[in-house]
Scaffold this active site. Structure first.
Site, PDB file in Angstrom:
ATOM      1  N   GLU A  57      -5.592  -8.614   0.913  1.00  0.00           N
ATOM      2  CA  GLU A  57      -6.249  -8.208   2.160  1.00  0.00           C
ATOM      3  C   GLU A  57      -7.719  -7.931   1.897  1.00  0.00           C
ATOM      4  OE1 GLU A  57      -4.501  -5.046   4.473  1.00  0.00           O
ATOM      5  OE2 GLU A  57      -2.452  -5.722   4.040  1.00  0.00           O
TER       6      GLU A  57
ATOM      7  N   GLU B  50       0.800  -1.226   0.000  1.00  0.00           N
ATOM      8  CA  GLU B  50       0.000   0.000   0.000  1.00  0.00           C
ATOM      9  C   GLU B  50       0.834   1.279   0.000  1.00  0.00           C
ATOM     10  OE1 GLU B  50      -2.816  -0.104   3.206  1.00  0.00           O
ATOM     11  OE2 GLU B  50      -3.895  -1.794   2.356  1.00  0.00           O
TER      12      GLU B  50
HETATM   13  C1  GBH Z   1      -4.488  -2.210   5.561  1.00  0.00           C
HETATM   14  O1  GBH Z   1      -4.666  -0.858   5.284  1.00  0.00           O
HETATM   15  C2  GBH Z   1      -3.088  -2.463   6.040  1.00  0.00           C
HETATM   16  O2  GBH Z   1      -2.295  -3.021   5.009  1.00  0.00           O
HETATM   17  C3  GBH Z   1      -3.022  -3.317   7.259  1.00  0.00           C
HETATM   18  O3  GBH Z   1      -1.742  -3.264   7.818  1.00  0.00           O
HETATM   19  C4  GBH Z   1      -4.082  -2.872   8.232  1.00  0.00           C
HETATM   20  O4  GBH Z   1      -3.972  -3.505   9.474  1.00  0.00           O
HETATM   21  C5  GBH Z   1      -5.419  -3.154   7.598  1.00  0.00           C
HETATM   22  O5  GBH Z   1      -5.535  -2.565   6.359  1.00  0.00           O
HETATM   23  C6  GBH Z   1      -6.613  -2.696   8.442  1.00  0.00           C
HETATM   24  O6  GBH Z   1      -6.667  -1.318   8.526  1.00  0.00           O
HETATM   25  O7  GBH Z   1      -6.892   6.989  10.235  1.00  0.00           O
HETATM   26  O8  GBH Z   1      -8.833   7.936   9.171  1.00  0.00           O
HETATM   27  O9  GBH Z   1      -6.617   8.444   8.338  1.00  0.00           O
HETATM   28  C7  GBH Z   1      -5.948  -0.523   4.786  1.00  0.00           C
HETATM   29  C8  GBH Z   1      -6.005   0.922   4.327  1.00  0.00           C
HETATM   30  C9  GBH Z   1      -5.335   3.071   5.093  1.00  0.00           C
HETATM   31  C10 GBH Z   1      -7.266   2.073   5.992  1.00  0.00           C
HETATM   32  C11 GBH Z   1      -5.283   4.018   6.271  1.00  0.00           C
HETATM   33  C12 GBH Z   1      -7.232   3.025   7.154  1.00  0.00           C
HETATM   34  C13 GBH Z   1      -6.526   5.145   7.963  1.00  0.00           C
HETATM   35  C14 GBH Z   1      -7.673   6.093   7.885  1.00  0.00           C
HETATM   36  N1  GBH Z   1      -5.961   1.834   5.470  1.00  0.00           N
HETATM   37  N2  GBH Z   1      -6.602   4.267   6.787  1.00  0.00           N
HETATM   38  S1  GBH Z   1      -7.483   7.449   9.007  1.00  0.00           S
END
Ligand code: GBH
Length: 446
Positions: free
Chosen positions: A353, A172
């Site tokens: 994922e 990612e």
């Molecule tokens: C994945 O990200 C990751 O690869 C993994 O490590 C993680 O544990 C899993 O998903 C579950 O989240 O805090 O409002 O700014 C998924 C994409 C990008 C979703 C960052 C959450 C944070 C939003 N993620 N996002 S915020």
């Protein structure tokens, strides 16, 4: 309710790679063991106020010590594929130089343990834990880090290339860009849009250099990028919303997909960034050729759709999970898989994922009834099945996550696992969803 008749079931292709995924910093713990250096996530999680409840990954699910037990659980589930990540600071404590043998040994034991149990290893080279020493010299804002990453990757190809059939380069890149450099919710916690897209370019460059490094070995392993893709839909029927959704899609998806798979950055995004942006100024002759080094497969991570209004803001349309950023929309899985096949294929796909957090509790009778996760996974797998039926070359699917773990800024508060972790004792308990998934795998059908 009685089981649906076998005829009503949705069969998956023979040899479908039923899997689950994790990442190093989220599960391993053992933060100071066997010569491991510090990563930006050690620094970030130990800084006050960054992580919910002040949690850190120091111990996490203690997988570094309990990997054999975790491998047995994977075998019990019948997993055919396990996606994990390798901790760069375990291999190169300072991000450069000779390999730390004890770090390599851990992953060799893990990979061999997978093979002994008939599970295919899928290794991610980078899941966000950049060595702090490299952050100190500029991190991903520094072009030099892309070459350091290729050197690190070459160490792993040399050590494990004969036993890892699938490599993923960078998990990612978008999340590093957005959360690391735009919102600051993730390490290194910066808010600098101009830096953010230069970081995107260097992450893509690092990906391409690592692909080239693998091709310079005799390994027959396959390699590809791992993108979290968000289908971006206009929030209403207006032309302005359609246009805004298109640009949004450029930043969320095409900037990564186009550069890696077509050898060009999307014109609309470049125009929007402008010629004076650090990213546009940072693109050198030959970079796109490196970034688009031919790959063997594309890893897709799908969690949520995005609905974009005429002004470029976003709105919610579907119920959210415990993660407020996640709207539950299974058809988005179908849309994204068919879209990448149409626009970038045909190319073998893996879902690396998909999952959601649920408010799991370990009941007195020892069960964890995460029925919300069962429904979510069933609906998303049904959508993936529909894509396969329509010709999408999907070869495997990995639930995020195998185990409850350190969910970055949310700490241990959100539970994403098929397997419950009682952090006080580190006891593992198969949730309802794990039992359900085991049956799906055994049936090779939903
Ligand atoms: C994945 O990200 C990751 O690869 C993994 O490590 C993680 O544990 C899993 O998903 C579950 O989240 O805090 O409002 O700014 C998924 C994409 C990008 C979703 C960052 C959450 C944070 C939003 N993620 N996002 S915020």
């Amino acid at each position: 309710a009685p089981d649906p008749s076998p005829a009503a079931r949705l069969p998956f292709p023979q040899d479908f790679g039923w899997g689950a995924a994790t990442s190093a910093y989220q599960i391993e713990g053992a933060a100071k063991e066997d010569g491991r250096g510090e990563s930006v996530w050690d620094t970030f999680s130990h800084a006050p106020g960054r992580i919910r409840n002040g949690d850190t990954g120091d111990v996490a699910a203690d997988h570094y010590h309990r990997y054999a037990e975790d491998l047995d659980l994977m075998r019990d589930l019948g997993l055919r594929s396990y996606r994990f990540s390798i901790s760069w600071p375990r291999i190169q404590p300072d991000g450069t130089g000779a390999a730390n043998q004890r770090g390599l040994d851990f992953y060799r034991r893990l990979v061999d343990g997978l093979h002994e149990r008939g599970i295919s290893p899928m290794a991610t080279l980078f899941h966000w834990d950049l060595p702090q020493a490299l952050q100190n010299t500029g991190g991903w804002e520094s072009r030099d880090v892309a070459q350091r990453f290729a050197d690190y990757a070459a160490i792993l190809f040399d050590a494990l290339g004969d036993r890892v059939p699938v490599w993923l380069t960078i998990n990612e890149p978008k999340t590093v860009v957005q959360n690391g450099y735009l919102t600051g919710h993730h390490a290194p916690g910066l808010r600098d849009p101009d830096a953010a897209y230069l970081v995107a370019h260097h992450l893509q460059l690092a990906h391409g250099l690592a692909v080239r490094a693998l091709r310079e070995t005799s390994s027959t392993g396959r390699i590809g990028p791992a993108f979290n893709l968000h289908p971006c839909y206009p929030a209403d029927g207006s032309p302005a919303a359609a246009e805004a959704a298109r640009l949004y899609d450029g930043y969320e998806n095409r900037i990564y997909l186009d550069s890696a798979l077509k050898g060009s950055y999307p014109e609309d995004v470049l125009a929007d960034l402008g010629p004076d942006s650090r990213m546009v100024r940072g693109i050198r002759d030959g970079d796109l050729e490196i970034i688009s080094a031919p790959v063997d497969l594309l890893a897709v991570q799908y969690y949520t759709p995005i609905y974009v209004t005429a002004t470029g803001s976003t709105v919610r349309r579907w119920p959210t999970s415990e993660a407020e950023w996640q709207q539950i929309y299974p058809d988005g899985m179908y849309d994204i898989l068919t879209r990448v096949t149409r626009d970038y294929g045909p190319i073998p796909l893996t879902v690396t994922e998909n999952g959601l957090p649920t408010p799991d509790v370990l009941a007195a009778d020892g069960t964890v009834e995460d029925t919300g996760r069962v429904t979510f996974l069933r609906d998303h797998l049904a959508a993936a099945h529909r894509a396969v039926t329509d010709g999408v070359p999907l070869e495997s699917f990995h639930v995020w996550s195998l185990l409850d773990n350190f969910e970055w800024a949310e700490g241990y508060d959100q539970r994403w696992g098929l397997i419950y972790v009682d952090y006080a004792t580190q006891r593992r308990v198969l949730k309802r969803s794990a039992h359900w998934y085991r049956q799906v795998i055994a049936d090779n059908a939903l």
